[in-house]
Design an enzyme around this catalytic site. Structure first.
Site, PDB file in Angstrom:
ATOM      1  N   HIS A 113       6.217  28.468   9.541  1.00 11.07           N
ATOM      2  CA  HIS A 113       6.699  27.415   8.553  1.00 11.07           C
ATOM      3  C   HIS A 113       6.835  26.355   9.776  1.00 11.07           C
ATOM      4  CE1 HIS A 113       9.603  29.150   5.928  1.00 11.07           C
ATOM      5  NE2 HIS A 113       9.535  30.421   6.627  1.00 11.07           N
ATOM      6  N   CYS A 173       4.723  29.724   3.766  1.00  9.16           N
ATOM      7  CA  CYS A 173       5.408  30.969   3.307  1.00  9.16           C
ATOM      8  C   CYS A 173       5.404  31.261   2.280  1.00  9.16           C
ATOM      9  CB  CYS A 173       6.902  30.780   3.927  1.00  9.16           C
ATOM     10  SG  CYS A 173       7.568  32.694   4.462  1.00  9.16           S
ATOM     11  N   GLU A 217       7.621  23.860  10.067  1.00  6.79           N
ATOM     12  CA  GLU A 217       8.431  22.269   9.818  1.00  6.79           C
ATOM     13  C   GLU A 217       9.021  22.423  10.976  1.00  6.79           C
ATOM     14  OE1 GLU A 217       8.219  24.159   7.572  1.00  6.79           O
ATOM     15  OE2 GLU A 217      10.170  25.550   6.760  1.00  6.79           O
TER      16      GLU A 217
END
Ligand code: GLN
Length: 561
Positions: free
Chosen positions: A535, A408, A537
């Site tokens: 993102h 990001c 993750e």
């Protein structure tokens, strides 16, 4: 086809006492894993008694990372634990806050739904909470479209807090709504160790259980956090004072890694006790738990493995909770490459030229970590502090062929760096940090609100089609034609500069469905220099690491990507 293991929804309510941060979330997620191992479909609800409608406006300094869901819900980080442990995709409704509950009740009152009635905490707020829990518990979450069999509910905070009182009362009433045979109350407490012989002290637990019982909830199981396993004497004492059988006093002592927690609970009969209470058959073979144990044991072996150092240049670096999902995704990837992960936290402001003057010691230390790292990660973030240092980190990685992943903001700083140093656009910046920059490499997205902060970013899962046939990141995603990943941002790469940037080798290999918004970047001719506007993750799993993170760990470990 196997019949359903249970015919009615089963609820496990996890409360906490004595102090916060005891690992209620891990306990609740672990109980979920145990129910899953018995063949139940499991979902989870987190209750946060604060007034905020969601976690979106809360600082990571105060509350840890803001976790983002598929539907764009900005929620408490515990929802991330549930998604990772149970391999489910939850919705914003799985996180209940006081703000959300009151908002609903007030809207109903304004509509006239309660016409003639005085609207009160009991029954209106408590009913709203119970209705909400029941509704969410029945919402499919494991991707198969089937309703769950069980729901784990974690109540944030500690019992006795003023703000959690309506939730405790709602949960007290809930046991009669759903029937005693369908609910299990688990209370997580602390057993401190004192004195020269290391005596395990039970008084705080006695007090918190007394508080809970005074509020009308009798816990069926006590999970006791302690340094070392509870001794028999401690169990017996707690049992005598807290009105639970000795079996149901469960030791949650320190273990080598969090994946061992479900195993530790199972070894003490927790799954068997849940099966007895809920009346389901405990299968003799539980593949889910076997696989889980294998993973937990594998993680232990990595302690002896070769190290891989990842430098994370962020701004909340002394608070690991602020980057929890990034840490998890790095760990998951390290499990796959069989390396011992070492995260070297760098406060990015220590890398910039100003720090050289004002705090040369921190400057040197930060640069030493960066120079010695096997890979560099710049995570998401907001606000100007530390930006120049992050830009330096991106530059260092680009020039020295060090594997780099920008998430990001990490993609945005790499773009700014490239514009400044490769395209020669002096003073290029993001309009987030300098509205009057001579070149805006990163700009505010047109559809975003400038006046309202809550829930107005570009949020949640959006498809990103790949635009090139072959590149490292696409290969990591298994050659997929598009990826579905989660977003949370207000700014984007300036569409007007894309052509020029790509002409010099920083290619946006994935764009949004309009083909205009940059989503994934990859630098040509570099070992691994990747950035994502989303993102990745948030969707990483222990057994399925997020592809961009796996790429970073592979490259950092000297493996081919
Ligand atoms: N602050 C940047 C934006 O809003 C990056 C956001 C992030 O990293 N999550 O676009």
């Amino acid at each position: 086809m196997a019949s359903d293991p249970v015919d009615e929804m089963k609820y496990v309510v996890v409360t906490g006492g004595v102090l916060s941060g005891l690992g209620k979330g891990v306990t609740a997620s672990s109980i979920g894993v145990l129910l899953k191992s018995a063949g139940l479909r499991v979902t989870a609800v987190k209750i946060d008694p604060y007034l905020n409608c969601d976690a979106g406006t809360m600082s990571p300094f105060e509350h840890g990372e803001v976790f983002v869901l598929d539907d764009g819900g900005e929620v408490d980080l515990d929802l991330g634990n549930y998604e990772r442990f149970l391999d489910v995709c939850l919705t914003r409704d799985n996180n209940i806050t006081t703000g959300k509950v009151y908002d609903n009740v007030i809207q109903k009152e304004r509509r006239g739904d309660y016409l003639g009635k005085t609207v009160q905490v009991i029954p209106h707020i408590t009913n709203e909470i119970q209705d909400w829990i029941e509704r969410v518990a029945h919402t499919p979450s494991d991707g198969n479209g089937k309703e769950p069999d069980a729901c784990v509910i974690e109540l944030g905070g500690t019992v006795g807090d003023i703000e959690s009182a309506p939730f405790i009362e709602a949960l007290r009433q809930f046991q009669f709504r759903v029937g005693q045979e369908n609910i299990c109350f688990v209370h997580v407490s602390l057993i401190p160790v004192m004195g020269p012989v290391g005596e395990q002290k039970t008084k705080p637990t006695q007090h918190t259980v007394k508080d809970l019982r005074g509020l009308g909830i009798n816990p069926h199981m006590l999970v006791c956090r302690s340094k070392s396993p509870l001794v028999d004497e401690t169990r017996e004492k707690i049992s005598a004072f807290c009105h639970v059988s000795t079996d149901a006093v469960v030791s949650a002592h320190d273990v080598s890694n969090i994946y061992q927690v479900p195993i530790m609970l199972d070894d003490q009969g927790v799954t068997r006790m849940l099966a007895e209470r809920f009346g389901f058959e405990l299968p003799t073979k539980r593949k889910v738990l076997e696989d889980w144990k294998e993973m937990a044991d594998h993680v232990d072996t990595l302690d002896e493995a070769e190290e891989v150092h990842i430098a994370v240049a962020g701004k909340y670096t002394d608070l690991a909770d602020s980057y929890l999902s990034v840490i998890k995704a790095l760990q998951h990837a390290s499990f796959k490459v069989n390396r011992k992960l070492v995260i070297d936290w760098i406060e990015s402001s220590d890398l910039d030229d100003e720090a050289k003057e004002s705090d040369s010691e921190s400057f040197e230390a930060a640069w030493k970590l960066l120079r010695e790292a096997d890979g560099i990660l710049v995570p998401g973030g907001f606000g100007i502090r530390g930006i120049e240092g992050k830009i330096k980190a991106a530059e260092f990685a680009r020039l020295n062929d060090v594997p780099y992943l920008g998430v990001c903001l990490g993609l945005q700083v790499a773009t700014i760096e490239f514009c400044r140093n490769v395209l020669g656009l002096e003073g290029a910046n993001s309009s987030e940090f300098d509205e009057n920059a001579p070149h805006s490499a990163v700009v505010f997205m047109p559809e975003i609100s400038k006046t309202h902060m809550g829930g107005t970013m570009r949020l949640g899962t959006k498809p990103t089609p790949f635009l090139v046939d072959d590149c490292k990141i696409r290969r990591l995603y298994g050659g997929a034609d598009h990826v579905d990943e989660r977003h949370r941002h207000r700014y984007e790469v300036n569409p007007e500069l894309i052509g020029e940037i790509e002409g010099k080798g920083l290619v946006y290999v994935g764009k949004d469905e309009t083909g205009e918004r940059c989503e994934i970047m990859e630098l040509e001719g570099h070992t691994y220099y990747v950035g994502t506007q989303y993102h990745p993750e948030f969707k990483s799993r222990p057994d399925r690491p997020s592809p961009p993170f796996l790429g970073l760990l592979k490259a950092a470990s000297g493996m081919e990507v």
